[in-house]
Design a protein around this motif. Structure first.
Motif, mmCIF file in Angstrom:
data_model
loop_
_atom_site.group_PDB
_atom_site.id
_atom_site.type_symbol
_atom_site.label_atom_id
_atom_site.label_comp_id
_atom_site.label_asym_id
_atom_site.label_seq_id
_atom_site.Cartn_x
_atom_site.Cartn_y
_atom_site.Cartn_z
ATOM 1 N N UNK A 344 -5.955 -11.849 12.283
ATOM 2 C CA UNK A 344 -5.197 -11.370 11.129
ATOM 3 C C UNK A 344 -4.317 -12.472 10.543
ATOM 4 N N UNK A 345 -4.350 -12.584 9.211
ATOM 5 C CA UNK A 345 -3.487 -13.542 8.512
ATOM 6 C C UNK A 345 -2.717 -12.872 7.382
ATOM 7 N N UNK A 346 -3.142 -11.648 7.036
ATOM 8 C CA UNK A 346 -2.431 -10.887 6.008
ATOM 9 C C UNK A 346 -2.678 -9.405 6.205
ATOM 10 N N UNK A 347 -1.596 -8.611 6.096
ATOM 11 C CA UNK A 347 -1.714 -7.151 6.053
ATOM 12 C C UNK A 347 -1.235 -6.694 4.695
ATOM 13 N N UNK A 348 -2.082 -5.969 3.983
ATOM 14 C CA UNK A 348 -1.746 -5.472 2.647
ATOM 15 C C UNK A 348 -1.668 -3.951 2.714
ATOM 16 N N UNK A 349 -0.494 -3.407 2.410
ATOM 17 C CA UNK A 349 -0.263 -1.980 2.621
ATOM 18 C C UNK A 349 0.252 -1.285 1.371
ATOM 19 N N UNK A 350 -0.176 -0.042 1.223
ATOM 20 C CA UNK A 350 0.336 0.857 0.186
ATOM 21 C C UNK A 350 1.165 1.917 0.885
ATOM 22 N N UNK A 351 2.402 2.125 0.398
ATOM 23 C CA UNK A 351 3.342 3.012 1.077
ATOM 24 C C UNK A 351 3.580 4.325 0.344
ATOM 25 N N UNK A 352 2.960 4.490 -0.830
ATOM 26 C CA UNK A 352 3.292 5.670 -1.618
ATOM 27 C C UNK A 352 4.777 5.657 -1.936
ATOM 28 N N UNK A 353 5.427 6.826 -1.865
ATOM 29 C CA UNK A 353 6.867 6.900 -2.137
ATOM 30 C C UNK A 353 7.693 6.950 -0.854
ATOM 31 N N UNK A 354 7.064 6.636 0.288
ATOM 32 C CA UNK A 354 7.723 6.747 1.600
ATOM 33 C C UNK A 354 8.970 5.867 1.688
ATOM 34 N N UNK A 355 8.845 4.606 1.325
ATOM 35 C CA UNK A 355 9.997 3.701 1.383
ATOM 36 C C UNK A 355 11.003 4.030 0.286
ATOM 37 N N UNK A 356 10.510 4.333 -0.892
ATOM 38 C CA UNK A 356 11.394 4.589 -2.027
ATOM 39 C C UNK A 356 12.308 5.783 -1.773
ATOM 40 N N UNK A 357 11.791 6.822 -1.131
ATOM 41 C CA UNK A 357 12.627 7.980 -0.821
ATOM 42 C C UNK A 357 13.740 7.606 0.155
ATOM 43 N N UNK A 358 13.442 6.722 1.078
ATOM 44 C CA UNK A 358 14.456 6.288 2.038
ATOM 45 C C UNK A 358 15.531 5.437 1.360
ATOM 46 N N UNK A 359 15.142 4.732 0.291
ATOM 47 C CA UNK A 359 16.063 3.828 -0.397
ATOM 48 C C UNK A 359 16.634 4.411 -1.685
#
Length: 417
Positions: A344-359
């Motif tokens: 592995x050299x890169x992980x590309x992730x989609x978080x939806x609104x999971x992080x945004x709701x926390x912030x």
């Protein structure tokens, strides 16, 4: 975090997701707290209705000159009980939020079943694995004392390195070229703090679940495990206009990880250090454009590998190997001849609104309604691992390293080092 309406109305969906991830979570206490919350809500609403009714009676009695003191006494009792119930409800909601913050994200329907990286799905391969007509060496053998682990250990302990001479120059060239490239591709360069307060780690999902992987100061700060943390928190507690989206940032920072869950793993070389550099890609997008922006970010990370002419493959992570904050993750794995395998050299992730709701990071949609942002990130790339890949794939029989064409302007136009 998972929206309350899903936890309250469709908790089975959340339980099934946790099971898919191979996690054991006790929902019993949370469900008991939810019943208590509902009870508090019903009682509070009933008390408010009674209070409203009695207040109207007081007004009528006062207008007619009658004694309202008995009803006022009732109102005082109701008010006292209401305040006590509100305090209990606050404590209850805080406990419920602690549990909610510990829950992983809901998985995208495309995520395959599986428990470990062995169950991940290969999506595509790119480039040809090199054939050498001499004995292949590892990056540590090729670098020699230009990668000095023993002297680093004297001052910092294991899993640190001092880079010198040609290795330091090649590492710097890679980092600078990768950042320049992503800026040319439309990302705004940012240079964020590498020390953040705990709430920033909660916002992106590293806390509370992964506290053991973080380096904390004696105060309220932690060293970032990735620029994702500081860059994603740029828009916490903000409401952005729809016209400002998408926003794309790139940052080159030091990163710090205890690697507590990787004891005894990859102890040799540059693969898993406590301190390393990484070019991070972060996007803030609307829900409507999230999928196309996610695909574009993956393409941007792949572009680096393609320009370096390194063989790699794209892998879709299974449910058990997808990080807790992500809905879906694609890893890019580069071929390392010294190990005879992809890493592995890169992980590309989609978080939806999971992080945004926390912030509380939000935007105003076309109808004027406030919605949580959707976040995306990926490595573009991990500099140390890119260095390993270049050293091993571009090794020469002489023991020197051929310089990839894109890096020559950063290294004085030399052909090898």
């Amino acid at each position: 975090m998972i929206p309350n309406k899903i936890l309250r109305k469709d908790i089975k969906r959340v339980k099934d997701m946790v099971k898919r991830r191979g996690l054991n979570v006790d929902f019993g206490t949370y469900e008991e707290m939810e019943e208590e919350r509902r009870s508090h809500q019903v009682a509070t609403e009933a008390a408010q209705m009674e209070s409203n009714t009695l207040s109207k009676e007081v007004a009528v009695l006062k207008r007619s000159g009658q004694d309202a003191s008995p009803i006022l006494e009732q109102l005082a009792v109701i008010s006292k009980d209401k305040k006590a119930r509100e305090q209990s409800l606050k404590i209850l909601l805080d406990s419920m939020r602690d549990f909610e913050l510990s829950l992983p994200n809901l998985l995208d329907e495309r995520v395959p079943e599986g428990k470990t990286e062995a169950d991940n799905q290969e999506i595509s391969k790119h480039g040809d694995i090199p054939n050498f007509d001499f004995e292949v060496k590892s990056h540590t053998d090729l670098a020699g004392d230009a990668l000095d682990f023993s002297r680093a250990a004297k001052m910092s302990g294991s899993r640190f390195v001092v880079m010198k001479g040609r290795m330091a120059k090649l590492h710097r060239a890679l980092a600078q070229w990768m950042l320049d490239t992503q800026v040319e591709r439309g990302y705004e360069e940012v240079n964020p703090p590498v020390l953040v307060e705990h709430h920033a780690l909660v916002g992106t999902g590293q806390l509370p679940k992964f506290a053991d992987d973080q380096f904390f100061t004696e105060g309220q700060h932690a060293l970032i495990p990735t620029a994702e943390v500081s860059v994603t928190n740029l828009h916490r507690e903000e409401i952005l206009p729809l016209g400002a989206l998408p926003i794309a940032y790139s940052a080159l920072t030091l990163c710090f990880r205890k690697e507590a869950g990787a004891y005894g793993k990859d102890t040799h070389g540059l693969i898993r250090l406590h301190q390393f550099e990484k070019v991070e890609l972060v996007k803030f997008v609307s829900e409507a454009t999230a999928q196309s922006e996610f695909e574009a970010l993956i393409t941007d990370a792949e572009y680096i590998l393609q320009q370096l002419q390194l063989p790699y493959r794209k892998v879709l992570l299974c449910a058990g190997d997808t990080s807790a904050s992500a809905k879906i993750t694609y890893d890019l794995e580069v071929w390392l001849p010294g190990e005879n395998q992809y890493r592995e050299i890169s992980s590309c992730s989609y978080f939806g609104d999971y992080q945004a709701r926390r912030m509380q990071a939000r935007y105003r949609d076309e109808d004027g309604n406030v919605q949580p942002l959707h976040t995306i990130n990926g490595s573009g790339l991990a500099v140390g691992r890119a260095l390993v890949a270049v050293i091993e794939n571009y090794q020469l029989a002489s023991g020197k390293i051929a310089v990839p064409d894109v890096l020559k302007p950063y290294l004085g136009m030399v052909d090898e080092i």
